[in-house]
Design a protein around this motif. Structure first.
Motif, short mmCIF file in Angstrom:
data_model
loop_
_atom_site.label_atom_id
_atom_site.label_comp_id
_atom_site.label_asym_id
_atom_site.label_seq_id
_atom_site.Cartn_x
_atom_site.Cartn_y
_atom_site.Cartn_z
N MET A 195 -43.54 -32.93 48.63
CA MET A 195 -44.15 -33.40 47.40
C MET A 195 -43.68 -32.63 46.17
N PHE A 196 -43.62 -31.31 46.27
CA PHE A 196 -43.30 -30.51 45.08
C PHE A 196 -41.94 -29.82 45.15
N ASP A 197 -41.06 -30.30 46.02
CA ASP A 197 -39.70 -29.76 46.05
C ASP A 197 -38.94 -30.10 44.77
N PHE A 198 -39.34 -31.17 44.10
CA PHE A 198 -38.69 -31.58 42.85
C PHE A 198 -39.20 -30.79 41.65
N THR A 199 -40.31 -30.09 41.82
CA THR A 199 -41.00 -29.51 40.67
C THR A 199 -40.20 -28.45 39.92
N PRO A 200 -39.54 -27.50 40.57
CA PRO A 200 -38.82 -26.48 39.79
C PRO A 200 -37.82 -27.09 38.81
N ILE A 245 -36.28 -42.31 47.11
CA ILE A 245 -35.01 -42.73 47.71
C ILE A 245 -34.18 -41.52 48.10
N VAL A 246 -34.11 -40.55 47.19
CA VAL A 246 -33.36 -39.33 47.46
C VAL A 246 -33.95 -38.61 48.67
N ALA A 247 -35.28 -38.53 48.74
CA ALA A 247 -35.94 -37.88 49.88
C ALA A 247 -35.60 -38.61 51.18
N GLY A 248 -35.53 -39.94 51.13
CA GLY A 248 -35.18 -40.71 52.31
C GLY A 248 -33.75 -40.45 52.77
N PRO A 269 -37.34 -34.71 55.05
CA PRO A 269 -37.24 -35.22 53.68
C PRO A 269 -37.84 -34.22 52.70
N PHE A 270 -37.47 -34.35 51.43
CA PHE A 270 -38.05 -33.48 50.41
C PHE A 270 -39.57 -33.62 50.42
N ALA A 272 -31.29 -37.39 41.72
CA ALA A 272 -32.69 -37.65 41.38
C ALA A 272 -32.92 -37.50 39.88
N VAL A 273 -32.41 -36.45 39.28
CA VAL A 273 -32.59 -36.22 37.85
C VAL A 273 -31.82 -37.26 37.05
N GLY A 274 -30.56 -37.50 37.42
CA GLY A 274 -29.74 -38.44 36.67
C GLY A 274 -30.25 -39.86 36.72
#
Length: 596
Positions: A174-179, A159-162, A171-172, A534-536
């Motif tokens: 695949m691994f933009d969230f990884t760090p 949803i955040v990527a959208g 959009p974000f 996304a984290v929250g």
């Protein structure tokens, strides 16, 4: 405030309140909000169902099918059996268990990952000196944390990527969230395994030996002089209502009938097997001329070979939640007996036929292998005993793993958008029959799909009317007072708090427009604020209703509503302490996007 802003604000407040109340399922609330938005003129009727075409919605559906292929091919079973230690102390056991759960959750549905590992956790917990709850809560929280690592790990990330794509940027990936996600996951698992598990209260769970069915089973013989002869089983059950039990089996002339028809008439020599309170049963059976029968050990062995007793936990997305055994016709339609139910570690006190099933309940079912496997697969129940493995299908396991890896690689390398990459993966699964075609659509949690598709137009209406910007400006001016770092932390904490009491995908859909508005007001990088959402949205640990995985362990762990915060509150503090500096490092605030 304009009229549209006032209407949008009233609508979103009413929607949030309905989500919080839990009286209606989240997809019903989302559809209601969408129809209300159309009726109020906030969403054009022609655009009402555009959400179903959104890439995030398509990707979620495809990932669920790919996750199902990994499950039934035996790939995850093989990994679990070879990765988990045969022996060891609590720290080593929990570290491996949570680590494996987090890894699986990064690439497949986290509810599915927990469902696969729950039986294993219950099996190894006593060897590690842990109660059922002390193994299940860390595992559940570990699988939730793992979902933050990749784009496909959890619906809020998609949803955040959208929403990022709607700002005009790509959009974000695949691994933009990884760090950020990996740092949060590692820190969270380290806390859970070293300290946190000790905070989990030791409750008597509903799994394992807690049902003690032997204390509730009784056999009644029908002698020649019994007045019950000629009566139907339904009539006898009605006469024995004081005992609060049910006839679960009938033996006639050496033939053992499980879940016999209620219309069957009793004859001399029958043996009725009842699940009831023994003391009350004896008194109630006397007027019918029924007598307690002695058990024959050889017959008992034979019966146990033919009929299984198995425990199942009700998934949060089970279509049967809210039904009673009488509604379902377990005995008449499926040939299954419901022998006992437990909720929050306590056995049901009411008659079972009147018990309304809820998510997290543990059910003790009796029936043949075929009857149980067929019914529970349809019902969305998860076995708590060690499951029969999806036996070795190495080709299928390798093929399923290869298809998932190829889809992830295609999305990560930019060879295709995620929705296209995972649609191709789902098509490959269908062509190769890794998932039976009849089960493809059953693999998808349609309530989540409807929720996502319905909330996106509502979120767009918040943005178009300026409501999101108005809410963001209020928060930034009066709470954060223009401090960007404080504002980032505020977005994270508010999102996490909402996610503790409402669906995480709905939370992300509500908070993304506010986060983008906050970034625009402060003139800072919107990516940082979207990552905070996304984290929250994913890290909800305070209640059993915040995440499906939290609900799933409620019954088996014997937990109460107030047990979750003991581990959940310090864990959310760890997540906040790690996430904020990692977000600031990976997505610097001063790097203002070209299209905020």
């Amino acid at each position: 405030m304009t009229t549209d802003q006032g209407l949008s604000l009233a609508l979103i407040c009413a929607t949030v309140l309905l989500f919080l109340s839990g009286r209606l399922r989240h997809d019903i609330v989302a559809l209601s909000a969408l129809i209300a938005a159309v009726a109020l003129g906030l969403v054009p009727a022609a655009e009402a169902f555009d959400g179903f075409a959104q890439p995030a919605v398509i990707t979620v559906a495809c990932v669920l099918v790919l996750s199902r292929a990994l499950q039934i091919s035996g790939a995850v079973d093989w990994l679990a059996r070879n990765a988990l230690p045969a022996s060891g102390g609590p720290v080593r056991t929990l570290l491996t268990l949570c680590g494996l759960g987090a890894f699986l959750s990064a690439f497949m549905n986290n509810v599915g990952a927990l469902a696969l590992l729950m039986p294993v956790a219950l099996q190894i917990a006593p060897r590690a000196g842990l109660s059922a709850g002390q193994a299940l809560m860390p595992l559940a929280f570990g699988t939730v944390l793992g979902g933050t690592v990749t784009l496909i790990g959890t619906p809020p990330n998609l949803i955040v990527a959208g929403f990022r794509a709607r700002t005009g940027d790509a959009p974000f990936a695949m691994f933009d969230f990884t760090p950020v996600g990996l740092a949060v996951t590692l820190a969270g698992i380290a806390f859970i395994t070293l300290i946190g598990w000790r905070l989990v209260p030791k409750r008597q769970g509903s799994a394992g030996e807690d049902f003690d069915t032997g204390a509730y089973m009784a056999e009644l013989a029908v002698p020649a002089e019994a007045s019950a002869i000629g009566m139907t089983l339904a009539e006898i059950e009605a006469k024995l209502a004081e005992a609060g039990g049910q006839i679960v089996a009938l033996e006639r002339r050496g033939t053992w009938l499980t879940a016999p028809r209620a219309s069957r008439k009793v004859i001399e020599g029958d043996l009725l097997v009842m699940e009831a309170d023994l003391a009350t049963l004896i008194e109630a059976a006397q007027p019918l001329g029924l007598k307690l029968a002695e058990r024959d050990p050889e017959q008992e062995t034979r019966r146990n070979d033919e009929v299984l007793l198995r425990e199942y936990v009700v998934r949060p997305d089970s279509a049967l939640a809210g039904s009673t055994p009488a509604d379902l016709g377990l005995r008449s339609r499926y040939g299954i007996n419901l022998l006992a139910v437990a909720r929050s570690g306590k056995r049901a006190a009411t008659r079972l036929r009147e018990w309304r099933i809820r998510a997290g309940d543990v059910l003790l079912l009796q029936g043949s292998v075929e009857a149980l496997s067929g019914f529970t697969a349809h019902a969305g129940f998860i076995p708590l005993a060690e499951r029969d493995l999806h036996l070795p299908r190495p080709r299928q396991a390798l093929l399923a793993s290869g298809i998932m890896a190829a889809a992830v690689a295609a999305a990560a390398l930019g060879l295709a958008p995620p929705a296209i990459a995972f649609t191709c993966g789902m098509l490959a699964v269908m062509i190769t029959r890794l998932v039976p075609l009849s089960d493809i659509y059953d693999s998808i949690d349609w309530s989540v799909i409807v929720l996502l598709a319905a909330m996106m137009p509502v979120a767009d209406a918040m943005d178009r009317s300026g409501t999101a910007q108005l809410m963001a400006e209020t928060l930034m001016t009066y709470v954060a007072q223009g401090n960007a770092v404080l504002a980032l932390g505020l977005i994270l904490v508010v999102t996490m708090t909402l996610s503790d009491v409402m669906n995480n995908a709905a939370t992300a859909a509500v908070m993304c427009p506010i986060a983008l508005g906050a970034a625009g007001t402060l003139g800072v990088n919107p990516d940082a604020f979207l990552m905070a959402v996304a984290v929250g949205a994913s890290c909800s640990f305070l209640t059993p209703i915040g995440h499906q995985n939290n609900t799933l362990i409620l019954g088996p762990g014997g937990f109460r509503f107030g047990d979750y915060w003991r581990l959940g509150l310090p864990l959310e503090a760890v997540v906040t302490a790690v996430a904020i500096p990692m977000i600031l490092w990976a997505f610097p605030l001063q790097a203002v996007a070209s299209n905020p």
